[in-house]
Enzyme design. Structure first.
Site, PDB file in Angstrom:
ATOM      1  N   LYS A  61     -49.893  26.583  30.030  1.00  0.00           N
ATOM      2  CA  LYS A  61     -48.857  27.620  29.952  1.00  0.00           C
ATOM      3  C   LYS A  61     -47.493  26.950  30.070  1.00  0.00           C
ATOM      4  O   LYS A  61     -47.129  26.462  31.142  1.00  0.00           O
ATOM      5  CB  LYS A  61     -49.005  28.641  31.073  1.00  0.00           C
ATOM      6  N   GLU A  91     -32.080  20.883  45.410  1.00  0.00           N
ATOM      7  CA  GLU A  91     -32.008  20.290  44.078  1.00  0.00           C
ATOM      8  C   GLU A  91     -30.901  20.980  43.289  1.00  0.00           C
ATOM      9  O   GLU A  91     -30.910  22.201  43.156  1.00  0.00           O
ATOM     10  CB  GLU A  91     -33.352  20.549  43.374  1.00  0.00           C
ATOM     11  N   GLY A 145     -43.165  21.580  38.445  1.00  0.00           N
ATOM     12  CA  GLY A 145     -42.222  22.672  38.657  1.00  0.00           C
ATOM     13  C   GLY A 145     -41.672  22.611  40.064  1.00  0.00           C
ATOM     14  O   GLY A 145     -41.686  21.547  40.711  1.00  0.00           O
TER      15      GLY A 145
HETATM   16  P1  ADP Z   1     -37.999  26.760  37.610  1.00  0.00           P
HETATM   17  O1  ADP Z   1     -37.413  27.531  38.761  1.00  0.00           O
HETATM   18  O2  ADP Z   1     -37.317  25.484  37.346  1.00  0.00           O
HETATM   19  O3  ADP Z   1     -38.214  27.570  36.383  1.00  0.00           O
HETATM   20  P2  ADP Z   1     -40.709  27.105  38.442  1.00  0.00           P
HETATM   21  O4  ADP Z   1     -41.490  26.319  39.426  1.00  0.00           O
HETATM   22  O5  ADP Z   1     -40.376  28.518  38.780  1.00  0.00           O
HETATM   23  O6  ADP Z   1     -39.432  26.268  38.113  1.00  0.00           O
HETATM   24  O7  ADP Z   1     -41.470  27.148  37.047  1.00  0.00           O
HETATM   25  C1  ADP Z   1     -42.254  26.105  36.522  1.00  0.00           C
HETATM   26  C2  ADP Z   1     -43.420  26.707  35.782  1.00  0.00           C
HETATM   27  O8  ADP Z   1     -44.209  27.460  36.700  1.00  0.00           O
HETATM   28  C3  ADP Z   1     -43.063  27.674  34.668  1.00  0.00           C
HETATM   29  O9  ADP Z   1     -43.990  27.507  33.611  1.00  0.00           O
HETATM   30  C4  ADP Z   1     -43.228  29.033  35.336  1.00  0.00           C
HETATM   31  O10 ADP Z   1     -43.487  30.058  34.403  1.00  0.00           O
HETATM   32  C5  ADP Z   1     -44.423  28.770  36.206  1.00  0.00           C
HETATM   33  N1  ADP Z   1     -44.569  29.673  37.367  1.00  0.00           N
HETATM   34  C6  ADP Z   1     -43.590  30.201  38.143  1.00  0.00           C
HETATM   35  N2  ADP Z   1     -44.121  30.955  39.121  1.00  0.00           N
HETATM   36  C7  ADP Z   1     -45.475  30.894  38.981  1.00  0.00           C
HETATM   37  C8  ADP Z   1     -46.604  31.456  39.703  1.00  0.00           C
HETATM   38  N3  ADP Z   1     -46.435  32.216  40.767  1.00  0.00           N
HETATM   39  N4  ADP Z   1     -47.847  31.167  39.246  1.00  0.00           N
HETATM   40  C9  ADP Z   1     -48.024  30.373  38.178  1.00  0.00           C
HETATM   41  N5  ADP Z   1     -47.022  29.818  37.470  1.00  0.00           N
HETATM   42  C10 ADP Z   1     -45.769  30.068  37.861  1.00  0.00           C
END
Ligand code: ADP
Length: 490
Positions: free
Chosen positions: A185, A392, A239
């Site tokens: 994803k 960050e 992430g």
């Molecule tokens: P950023 O804040 O830089 O976007 P994130 O950690 O929120 O970093 O996002 C990194 C990835 O994790 C993206 O693909 C996002 O859609 C996904 N993501 C965010 N929250 C969740 C969650 N609760 N479960 C699974 N994937 C998530």
């Protein structure tokens, strides 16, 4: 030079569905989501927006393809990766333009990322045929140990928007090399690069179901059922640390293997015995690559008193001279930040530092108008307790503080829960090695502002993550070790 016809052509060539079991299909609900150009706010494309039902279909496809793919000859898996590498290099210009459109980075940087991303496929094409094992005699004699390595099984990958291709290929490359199937994803801001890569891998001969790509705005709702189902055996996530912790808890349910590339808070140490021009050059790379939107970005600059003023002046001059604009335009060196939320955070962090007494050497004010632009900024006299020193930044802001002694610099660098990378500039060999040993991070940039390389083990310690990507250890994350105790030999 912006070329609207070419942009349209490149966008129209991208599949906009979900890749499940080798076929592109719309979301079961028919839902779609818009992808925007961060330099204008305009809609570039609409892609399928998966729901939980689609996610489970992708998991079923990966699970079904697993046994057959694990049985494919390693050379054949390697050759799929090699063909994909060649195709990425052959189509580098189109892939780079697509990346710039959805993510914002200047074209030259996107081209750099396409090459970097493709190199993971080349590296792991070579690793696919080097998966070894062992055979040994037990210390007491008699029985023998046979050690074999087998694919961990179906994998779930979740990737961020800052390196839309490379964060995918550094997971997909070793998975394919090891014989694992995948559900991936990408981030909702930048799905197009991954969708293009999905088609490219199918064209390179990847069997149906080995790579399944789902785009979803409800990341939590779609991914949790996949992770907790039990059929997937590994999660690899890049992430934020906050989301990484949530995912680690979900993985505990069925005891999934995990690789976590989480946040960073890199320090950039400049000692007064450094080559200052080299240090400024390194700082530009460590700070400004990807507009500062990298977990490896130098977040805090600590400069020894004797050279602090000169370093700040030189860095401010270089940062202030960068051309900001839409990444497709000639000569642009700094694109927009990825979205309104990203820019707001940078504005808040700089505001907090300035309120607490930091001085602005250059930049420091967000531009008006469309797009999420923020100017390259250098701050000096940054108080220790500023949020900038603990969070960050993910933007083009260099906060500089002064230190007097080596132990003070080390204490400041290590005063964070993160541990991804630190940068050190010194011409003194003993200091270089001593400081590198004492820095609490998975990586150190010694007289260089760039550590990323597909042939080297990338990863962090402390709350920056678990596991390593790339290098000779990269494939191990996708292999289980099975030991067979052999008796009866006499
Ligand atoms: P950023 O804040 O830089 O976007 P994130 O950690 O929120 O970093 O996002 C990194 C990835 O994790 C993206 O693909 C996002 O859609 C996904 N993501 C965010 N929250 C969740 C969650 N609760 N479960 C699974 N994937 C998530």
């Amino acid at each position: 030079m912006t070329n609207p016809d070419l942009e349209r052509k490149v966008l129209e060539a991208v599949p906009t569905g979900l890749l499940i079991g080798g076929e592109w299909r719309p979301a079961a609900s028919g839902a779609t989501t818009k992808v925007e150009d961060p330099s204008t706010g305009e809609v570039l494309a609409e892609v399928a927006d998966a729901g939980p039902e689609d996610g489970m279909a992708a998991l079923a496809a990966a699970h079904e393809a697993q046994a057959g793919f694990a049985a494919m000859a390693p050379r054949e898996r390697g050759e799929i990766l090699r063909r994909a590498y060649e195709a990425m290099i052959g189509r580098a210009d189109d892939l780079a333009l697509l990346m710039t459109l959805e993510m914002g980075k200047p074209l030259a940087e996107s081209r750099g990322e396409v090459t970097y991303a493709a190199e993971f496929f080349r590296w792991f094409a070579e690793e696919a045929v080097r998966i070894g094992g062992g055979y040994a005699t037990a210390p007491a004699g008699g029985s023998r140990f046979l050690v074999m390595k087998q694919p961990v099984g179906p994998c779930v990958f979740i990737t961020p928007w800052n390196f839309p291709l490379a964060m995918g290929t550094r997971k997909i490359g070793p998975a394919i090399a090891a014989g694992c199937t995948v559900v991936i994803k990408p981030a909702p801001q930048t799905p197009l690069s991954m969708l293009a890569l999905g088609q490219l891998l199918l064209d390179a001969g990847l069997p149906a179901g080995v790579l399944n790509v789902i785009t979803a705005t409800d990341a939590a709702g779609v991914m949790e059922p996949i992770i907790t189902d039990g059929r997937a055996r590994k999660l690899s996530f890049t992430g934020s640390t906050g989301v990484g912790k949530i995912l680690l808890r979900q993985c505990a349910d069925k005891v999934l293997r995990t690789s976590m590339e989480l946040g960073g808070n890199a320090s950039f140490l400049v000692f007064d015995d450094a080559d200052l021009d080299k240090a400024v050059e390194g700082a530009m790379l460590a700070k400004m690559r990807n507009m500062g939107e990298a977990c490896t970005a130098a977040n805090r600059f600590y400069v020894q008193r004797g050279v602090a003023e000169e370093f700040a002046a030189k860095l401010a001059e270089r940062m202030g001279g960068l051309k900001v604009g839409r990444g497709t335009e000639e000569g642009v060196q700094v694109g927009p930040l990825v979205d309104a939320k990203g820019r707001e955070k940078v504005v808040d962090l700089v505001g907090d530092a300035v309120e607490n007494g930091a001085q602005v050497k250059v930049g420091g004010r967000a531009a008006d108008g469309p797009g999420y632009f923020y100017p390259p900024t250098v701050l000096v006299d940054v108080p220790k307790e500023s949020r900038l020193n603990h969070e960050e930044i993910f933007g083009p802001v260099a906060p500089i503080s002064v230190f007097d002694t080596e132990s003070e610099a080390l204490a400041a660098a290590n005063a964070t829960e993160f541990g991804l990378v630190n940068y050190v500039f010194t011409e003194n060999l003993n200091r270089a090695l001593r400081v590198s040993e004492k820095l609490e991070s998975g990586m150190v940039g010694l007289n260089t502002g760039l550590v990323s390389n597909p042939a080297a083990p990338f990863g962090g310690i402390k709350e920056s993550g678990l596991g390593r990507e790339g290098g000779t250890v990269g494939i191990e994350e996708f292999l289980e070790v099975k030991y067979v105790a052999i008796g009866g030999l006499g």
